[in-house]
Design a protein around this motif. Structure first.
Motif, PDB file in Angstrom:
ATOM      1  N   VAL A   1      -0.516  -0.330   3.560  1.00  0.00           N
ATOM      2  CA  VAL A   1       0.814  -0.581   3.002  1.00  0.00           C
ATOM      3  C   VAL A   1       1.805   0.328   3.717  1.00  0.00           C
ATOM      4  O   VAL A   1       1.563   1.525   3.869  1.00  0.00           O
ATOM      5  N   THR A   2       2.926  -0.251   4.172  1.00  0.00           N
ATOM      6  CA  THR A   2       3.917   0.564   4.873  1.00  0.00           C
ATOM      7  C   THR A   2       5.040   1.000   3.936  1.00  0.00           C
ATOM      8  O   THR A   2       5.374   0.312   2.979  1.00  0.00           O
ATOM      9  N   LYS A   3       5.566   2.178   4.257  1.00  0.00           N
ATOM     10  CA  LYS A   3       6.694   2.739   3.510  1.00  0.00           C
ATOM     11  C   LYS A   3       7.985   2.209   4.111  1.00  0.00           C
ATOM     12  O   LYS A   3       8.029   2.000   5.324  1.00  0.00           O
ATOM     13  N   PRO A   4       9.032   2.037   3.361  1.00  0.00           N
ATOM     14  CA  PRO A   4       9.081   2.247   1.914  1.00  0.00           C
ATOM     15  C   PRO A   4       8.238   1.181   1.207  1.00  0.00           C
ATOM     16  O   PRO A   4       8.203   0.025   1.613  1.00  0.00           O
ATOM     17  N   ILE A   5       7.542   1.630   0.186  1.00  0.00           N
ATOM     18  CA  ILE A   5       6.608   0.772  -0.534  1.00  0.00           C
ATOM     19  C   ILE A   5       7.374  -0.232  -1.387  1.00  0.00           C
ATOM     20  O   ILE A   5       8.291   0.127  -2.107  1.00  0.00           O
ATOM     21  N   LYS A   6       6.950  -1.478  -1.271  1.00  0.00           N
ATOM     22  CA  LYS A   6       7.476  -2.520  -2.147  1.00  0.00           C
ATOM     23  C   LYS A   6       6.579  -2.550  -3.385  1.00  0.00           C
ATOM     24  O   LYS A   6       5.357  -2.734  -3.268  1.00  0.00           O
ATOM     25  N   GLU A   7       7.170  -2.342  -4.544  1.00  0.00           N
ATOM     26  CA  GLU A   7       6.410  -2.225  -5.788  1.00  0.00           C
ATOM     27  C   GLU A   7       5.466  -3.418  -5.993  1.00  0.00           C
ATOM     28  O   GLU A   7       4.299  -3.233  -6.327  1.00  0.00           O
ATOM     29  N   GLU A   8       5.961  -4.627  -5.764  1.00  0.00           N
ATOM     30  CA  GLU A   8       5.139  -5.819  -5.979  1.00  0.00           C
ATOM     31  C   GLU A   8       3.919  -5.836  -5.052  1.00  0.00           C
ATOM     32  O   GLU A   8       2.838  -6.240  -5.446  1.00  0.00           O
ATOM     33  N   GLU A   9       4.135  -5.406  -3.810  1.00  0.00           N
ATOM     34  CA  GLU A   9       3.027  -5.378  -2.855  1.00  0.00           C
ATOM     35  C   GLU A   9       1.957  -4.388  -3.289  1.00  0.00           C
ATOM     36  O   GLU A   9       0.767  -4.709  -3.283  1.00  0.00           O
ATOM     37  N   LEU A  10       2.383  -3.187  -3.691  1.00  0.00           N
ATOM     38  CA  LEU A  10       1.417  -2.176  -4.109  1.00  0.00           C
ATOM     39  C   LEU A  10       0.665  -2.623  -5.364  1.00  0.00           C
ATOM     40  O   LEU A  10      -0.558  -2.474  -5.446  1.00  0.00           O
TER      41      LEU A  10
END
Length: 75
Positions: free
Chosen positions: A56-65
């Protein structure tokens, strides 16, 4: 259990730590999610080859995490 690990760390980088954890029989069952600013496709492929279950790449997308966590953690 699950490990969220950055790639850029002092002394031992996240790729090296992931490889060590995923190859050790006592910790190999713990899924590792690499969370990093390194967004090149080659970095992602390398991280997954080292044993990470997700990248997962930053900035983290809440839905993806949340999607990654739901996939990797038991209900």
């Amino acid at each position: 259990a699950l490990i969220l690990m950055d790639v850029v760390m002092p002394n031992l980088n996240g790729f090296q730590a992931t490889r060590t954890i995923s190859k050790d029989p006592e910790t190999a069952h713990i899924p590792i999610v690499l969370v990093t600013t390194k967004d090149q496709e080659t970095d992602k492929v390398w991280g997954l080859r080292q044993g990470a279950k997700a990248y997962v790449t930053k900035p983290i997308k809440e839905e993806e995490l949340i999607g990654v966590l739901k996939k990797l953690l038991p209900a």
